[in-house]
Scaffold this motif. Structure first.
Motif, short mmCIF file in Angstrom:
data_model
loop_
_atom_site.label_atom_id
_atom_site.label_comp_id
_atom_site.label_asym_id
_atom_site.label_seq_id
_atom_site.Cartn_x
_atom_site.Cartn_y
_atom_site.Cartn_z
N GLY A 218 12.98 10.22 18.93
CA GLY A 218 14.00 9.57 18.12
C GLY A 218 14.12 10.13 16.72
N SER A 219 13.12 10.88 16.25
CA SER A 219 13.24 11.52 14.94
C SER A 219 14.40 12.51 14.99
CB SER A 219 11.94 12.26 14.58
OG SER A 219 10.85 11.35 14.55
N LEU A 220 15.14 12.61 13.89
CA LEU A 220 16.35 13.42 13.97
C LEU A 220 16.68 14.15 12.68
CD1 LEU A 220 19.67 11.36 13.84
CD2 LEU A 220 17.49 10.38 13.17
N ILE A 221 17.38 15.27 12.85
CA ILE A 221 18.02 16.02 11.78
C ILE A 221 19.51 15.97 12.06
CG2 ILE A 221 18.12 18.21 10.53
CD1 ILE A 221 15.47 18.98 11.83
N PHE A 222 20.31 15.63 11.06
CA PHE A 222 21.74 15.52 11.31
C PHE A 222 22.54 15.86 10.06
CE2 PHE A 222 20.59 11.65 9.34
CZ PHE A 222 21.70 10.85 9.05
N GLY A 223 23.83 16.15 10.27
CA GLY A 223 24.66 16.50 9.13
C GLY A 223 26.00 17.04 9.56
N MET A 224 26.65 17.73 8.63
CA MET A 224 27.94 18.36 8.90
C MET A 224 28.11 19.56 7.98
SD MET A 224 30.45 15.48 7.17
CE MET A 224 31.96 16.40 7.45
N HIS A 225 28.81 20.56 8.48
CA HIS A 225 29.15 21.72 7.66
C HIS A 225 30.28 22.47 8.35
CE1 HIS A 225 25.68 23.11 10.22
NE2 HIS A 225 26.57 24.04 10.53
N ALA B 149 22.46 1.43 0.72
CA ALA B 149 23.39 0.30 0.66
C ALA B 149 23.60 -0.32 2.04
CB ALA B 149 24.73 0.76 0.08
N ASP B 150 23.47 0.49 3.09
CA ASP B 150 23.66 0.01 4.45
C ASP B 150 22.37 -0.45 5.11
OD1 ASP B 150 26.37 0.39 4.29
OD2 ASP B 150 26.37 2.33 5.31
N GLY B 151 21.28 -0.47 4.36
CA GLY B 151 20.06 -1.08 4.88
C GLY B 151 18.87 -0.18 5.09
N TYR B 152 18.99 1.14 4.84
CA TYR B 152 17.80 1.98 4.99
C TYR B 152 16.84 1.66 3.84
CZ TYR B 152 15.24 5.82 7.09
OH TYR B 152 14.30 6.55 7.78
N PRO B 153 15.56 1.43 4.13
CA PRO B 153 14.62 1.03 3.07
C PRO B 153 14.49 2.07 1.96
CG PRO B 153 13.68 0.63 5.24
CD PRO B 153 14.92 1.45 5.45
N MET B 154 14.78 1.68 0.74
CA MET B 154 14.71 2.61 -0.38
C MET B 154 13.31 3.21 -0.52
SD MET B 154 15.36 1.99 -4.47
CE MET B 154 17.10 1.62 -4.35
N LYS B 155 12.28 2.42 -0.25
CA LYS B 155 10.91 2.89 -0.44
C LYS B 155 10.56 4.07 0.44
CE LYS B 155 8.96 -0.33 2.94
NZ LYS B 155 7.99 -1.45 3.15
N ASN B 156 11.35 4.30 1.50
CA ASN B 156 11.08 5.40 2.43
C ASN B 156 11.99 6.60 2.22
OD1 ASN B 156 9.12 3.81 3.66
ND2 ASN B 156 10.53 3.00 5.19
N ARG C 285 22.30 5.31 14.78
CA ARG C 285 20.94 5.55 15.27
C ARG C 285 19.98 5.79 14.11
NH1 ARG C 285 20.07 10.01 17.85
NH2 ARG C 285 22.10 11.03 17.76
N PHE C 286 20.46 6.50 13.12
CA PHE C 286 19.67 6.75 11.92
C PHE C 286 19.30 5.44 11.21
CE2 PHE C 286 20.59 6.96 7.29
CZ PHE C 286 19.39 7.50 6.85
N LEU C 287 20.28 4.56 11.03
CA LEU C 287 20.00 3.28 10.37
C LEU C 287 19.02 2.44 11.19
CD1 LEU C 287 23.47 2.10 8.99
CD2 LEU C 287 21.56 3.10 7.70
N SER C 288 19.19 2.44 12.50
CA SER C 288 18.27 1.69 13.36
C SER C 288 16.85 2.23 13.24
CB SER C 288 18.73 1.75 14.82
OG SER C 288 19.98 1.12 14.99
N LEU C 289 16.71 3.55 13.17
CA LEU C 289 15.41 4.17 13.02
C LEU C 289 14.73 3.68 11.73
CD1 LEU C 289 13.46 6.37 14.17
CD2 LEU C 289 14.67 8.01 12.73
N GLY C 290 15.51 3.64 10.64
CA GLY C 290 14.95 3.21 9.37
C GLY C 290 14.51 1.76 9.37
N LYS C 291 15.22 0.94 10.12
CA LYS C 291 14.91 -0.49 10.16
C LYS C 291 13.80 -0.83 11.14
CE LYS C 291 19.70 -1.58 8.89
NZ LYS C 291 21.00 -2.11 9.37
N ALA D 239 9.42 4.95 8.13
CA ALA D 239 10.25 6.07 8.57
C ALA D 239 10.83 6.80 7.35
CB ALA D 239 11.37 5.58 9.47
N ILE D 240 10.23 7.93 6.99
CA ILE D 240 10.66 8.68 5.81
C ILE D 240 12.00 9.35 6.07
CG2 ILE D 240 10.10 10.59 4.26
CD1 ILE D 240 7.14 10.00 4.82
#
Length: 304
Positions: free
Chosen positions: A221-228, A111-118, A82-88, A93-94
């Motif tokens: 659709g904006s999101l915060i995600f991670g693991m700990h 590397a998986d397609g999220y725009p570097m400029k963002n 979902r994160f990658l789709s958001l970026g594309k 999408a910062i």
């Protein structure tokens, strides 16, 4: 990762480095070969060990000792697609990778397609980002993702504000021109925060969550995600043995308490969807009774 003044997970003495923790899987090896240009596995290991040694001098995090910077964390999170789709799909999408350490997660996303400029990255330790360039054989010119060093608990670096429920009045700034995270309030579409929250106690985790929420765009659709690190029941992680070991006084949320924190305390009830699950992990670096279980909590908070 960060070592702000609020950090509670402090080692009592630094255990020596141990090369046996180096154990990347096939996907991780393929990623590091492609990103570093080092195709010989022995040479890649030697290269990673040299960077590890320098990083351990900067700050002796257990995750540095365990070569956690070789792990592909972000791409194995349930919210990653979902994160990658958001970026594309969302224009401009910062993406903020906070507690980025060497920057392996933001590099994987790109590397998986999220725009570097963002993309933009942040950590308390600027030296870790510099060591990331060394690890990946890049320079600020060949990998021009902006990096901002700062403490997420410092209001001069990240001003605490309530979440945005309508678009911010000011437009998003140019990422390469900012020197703190405050200009990004209400403008960030995705925030990745792994191995970060568990550095702090319960009250500080809530404070950090509120600060990150203020950065998030109100767009659905904006999101915060991670693991700990997490536990089946929230509380201090007491499963390991001797005091002073990594995580001896680490506060861990459960999936249930983590959901309650974000949906009702941080964001208005019903305005976000929170997903959290535990994944068992092995921790041979922690002395514990046989059969003791440790868990990663993998999570996402998505605006509705």
């Amino acid at each position: 990762m960060s070592q702000s003044k609020y950090q509670i997970n402090i080692l009592s003495g630094n255990p020596p480095l141990d090369d046996s923790y180096y154990n990347p899987d096939d996907a991780e090896l393929a990623f590091y070969r492609s990103q570093t240009g080092i195709t010989d596995d022995r040479a890649l290991k030697d290269h990673a060990i040299e960077v590890q040694k320098e990083a351990y001098k900067v700050y002796a995090y257990p995750c540095i000792r365990r070569f956690a910077f070789m792990n592909l964390k972000i791409s194995r999170l349930p919210a990653y697609s979902r994160f990658l789709s958001l970026g594309k799909e969302r224009e401009g999408a910062i993406f903020l990778d906070i507690g980025c350490c060497f920057g392996n997660d933001v590099r994987k996303a790109i590397a998986d397609g999220y725009p570097m400029k963002n993309c933009i990255a942040s950590d308390l330790e600027r030296d870790f980002w510099k060591l990331g360039h060394r690890l990946f054989n890049t320079t600020p010119e060949t990998f021009p993702v902006p990096f901002i060093a700062g403490d997420a608990f410092n209001p001069d670096f990240l001003k605490p504000v309530p979440p945005f429920y309508s678009a911010p009045e000011l437009p998003a700034p140019q990422l390469a021109q900012i020197t703190s995270l405050t200009p990004l309030l209400g403008h960030i579409s995705a925030i990745h925060a792994s191995s970060f929250f568990h550095l702090f106690d319960e009250e500080q985790q809530l404070e950090l969550a509120r600060s990150l929420a203020g950065l998030l765009s109100p767009q659905p659709g904006s999101l915060i995600f991670g693991m700990h690190n997490g536990r089946r029941e929230k509380g201090f992680r007491v499963e390991q043995g001797e005091p002073g070991q990594a995580g001896s006084y680490m506060f861990c949320h459960s999936p249930e308490s983590w959901k309650e924190l974000w949906d009702g305390e941080v964001f208005a009830k019903g305005t976000v969807r929170v997903e959290a699950e535990l994944q068992e992990t092995q921790r041979r670096d922690i002395h514990a009774a046989p059969g003791t279980k440790f868990y990663w909590m993998m999570w996402s908070v998505t605006r509705l």
